[in-house]
Enzyme design. Structure first.
Site: not given
Lengths: 229, 229, 229, 229
Positions: D95, D120, D225, D97, D168
């Site tokens: 998580h 991708d 790839y 910001h 958020h």
């Protein structure tokens, strides 16, 4: 010859890199010795990594001829010379392709004076020149100087030390090469701030009285910013 | 085998990181030895931190087969090969996902030529390819090359050394791998400037005469930028 | 005299540079000793490179007179003093011209509270002051303090520790100089985020209940973020 | 206990700083040992400068209780636990910001899949959760997990390893903490690119067939790839 000025011009050119105003060879700084009538300028197309103070080129203000130096002077030299002749109080000139100032120049718009960051250093909007005519493009760099001088009719070039050349980019000037670099940094910063301000509020304006107040904090007989000298 | 070219291609790949054009493995540079008909390219999915010059892969221009190297070549190799075959004067190719150029590619819009920063290196708008058809997606990387070549019908690939692949990102090329990286840096910078210019003035345009003037300052028989060689 | 506070104020000024909130001399931090009624502040127009802790200037809160120091205090000192008098719980004040917060100030718009990054540190929209009247410009810096105090009628200055001065830039405050710098960093970040949010969605809003929830995670008797002390 | 996983989670937290995704303490990474049913997570409100691998907190997946560690776990721990329970194939969660992803979250808009950089790594648009109800705010962090799980009904969480929590910010996940950080970097980059694309062309779209083609280059049985392992 003019070793001290060469050193100052050299250092000011490197400061363009330090302040993230140029990549590759996309900028140049010059300085002038008014007594001798000589201008010191960056050589053309030389990378900042390899440049030495002794590479700076000395050019005659009156004739534009190279007086000293093995390298070609910046291709923008004729622009610098026109400005030194028309604006007798300036001691240094900077040209860059800094991102936000160049974007405003491409857009063909003056950067309006909408904040004290701008008003502390530039009294008026930073003006953008008009389109050149086809005739003027023959001697492009000299005519670039001429369209700038024409744009400053009615504008005090000491109080508003910079310009946007339409579809090209910014030039700034100052009392010496360092001061011209300082003004180039300010111009890039106010160009970025103004971009964001107009995105947030297309009707952004500033009270002209506040412009006077801020400009006179740092300029003129009643200036009170900084330390007494 | 081709040690010098491997070193150049390796160094040019690292320069993508230095110029903030790639993160992780999101880019590749190749170079060509036209006499031998061999292409040197970055290996696929190898991080820039761990890569060595000897990891560069040598591929046959005509067949696309790996001639030397323990690693898989970049998955974009077929795109590079199509361009080397169609554009005989180019010596190096770069592909990145640099932020602003990729954003224009996603938007499906050519980057208009609206300033001298652009005109100094790219004569025309930097073109964006058309949508691929469903059939073309079978051999995606090869067809990416084909849609680029098709888009350049009527455009001089030497004078406009870059393209946006729709919904994907930019490719640029040049006389050698270094020059292709240079053009990739320019493309990212003009993509950012053009974004800001059109935000500030949606009607931004540039006089085509000014394009000619600036392009010819640096290209062709009358070029006068830089030092004589 | 106040050596410890001078050291803190000095270090907080340098942190403005570290967090990319200022260039040149465009910012200042002060701190207060409430018991002694003395304010320590950055000297005016001194570059961050050359500044020493001992250059910090000590000013009397009540009279605004310099009590110790060879240099002029920041020209913004009268603004700081008005705020220290009106907002008795604050221990440090920061003023910068950070790019995005200044852009909102130029635009004359409050930064709306539209995300938890904002709500974690600023309970309300970060308010923008009104235009000054011509009379107020006589004592510009003092009146800047007064228009801020007026703008905070009905706003809790502890819960919303920052403001935009119209056409000028941001000020923030906190429990001490460090905390004021922290809030200046947050303000610049939320100014940038809010710019992008409103470009992506002009109708961006936030549920007021979510504001309460997030603010109270970090503030007040039921705060549960971080480590117990 | 779980020393190896602690080291990985610690390092992944520092990588958030390296990739400019967090300032101060604004982010957290966790990792899971599925066999033991234990989650290792960053402590709450501890600065990245001072943090040590041994500060990582071990939490029981089933009960949410701290099993080892002197510090409080991240206040977002309940969100992580809900996701680990609902998404059995993930090994790490991040998580942040980060600026552009948070801006889209504040705007309350999914980030549309408009380019191969996105395709991708994320098959679908990166979805934004709905507003929480007042009831859900009581146990805010747990309910954050629940609104994410609800939003992924009909979306494959392995193929689209990230989400925007409305007003958020972003969460991402992956096979392990490193992979979750990788996806957080990608999300921030595609959020920035998409912002610019929609400014340049509000009608930007991408052919769904191209999404399939690019996603399958890197995922599934026909991926080609990178290097064979």
């Amino acid at each position: 010859m003019l070793e001290e000025l060469k050193e100052k011009v050299f250092k000011a050119n490197l400061d363009l890199v330090k302040h993230n105003l140029v990549i590759f060879t996309w900028g140049n700084v010059s300085g002038i010795d008014r007594e001798k009538g000589l201008v010191v300028i960056k050589p053309s197309g030389v990378s900042y990594d390899e440049m030495k103070a002794s590479d700076m080129v000395v050019v005659d203000l009156a004739t534009g001829k190279v007086v000293e130096g093995d390298l070609n002077p910046s291709s923008d030299t004729p622009t610098h010379l026109v400005l030194y002749r028309a604006f007798p109080e300036i001691g240094g000139i900077v040209h860059t392709h800094s991102t936000y100032a160049t974007a405003w120049a491409q857009a063909g718009k003056d950067i309006p004076n909408i904040g004290t960051t701008h008003a502390d250093y530039f009294h008026d909007a930073i003006p953008c020149t008009k389109d050149m005519t086809e005739n003027q493009m023959g001697e492009y760099e000299k005519e670039t100087g001429n369209v700038i001088v024409e744009r400053f009719k009615g504008i005090n070039y000491v109080h508003t030390p910079g310009v946007l050349v339409k579809n090209h980019g910014p030039l700034s000037w100052g009392t010496d090469p360092d001061n011209a670099v300082y003004n180039a940094v300010v111009m890039e910063e106010v160009a970025k701030m103004a971009f964001v301000s107009f995105m947030v509020n297309p009707d952004t304006t500033m009270n002209p009285l506040l412009v006077e107040k801020h400009f006179s904090r740092k300029h003129g007989p009643n200036a009170y910013y900084g330390q007494k000298k």
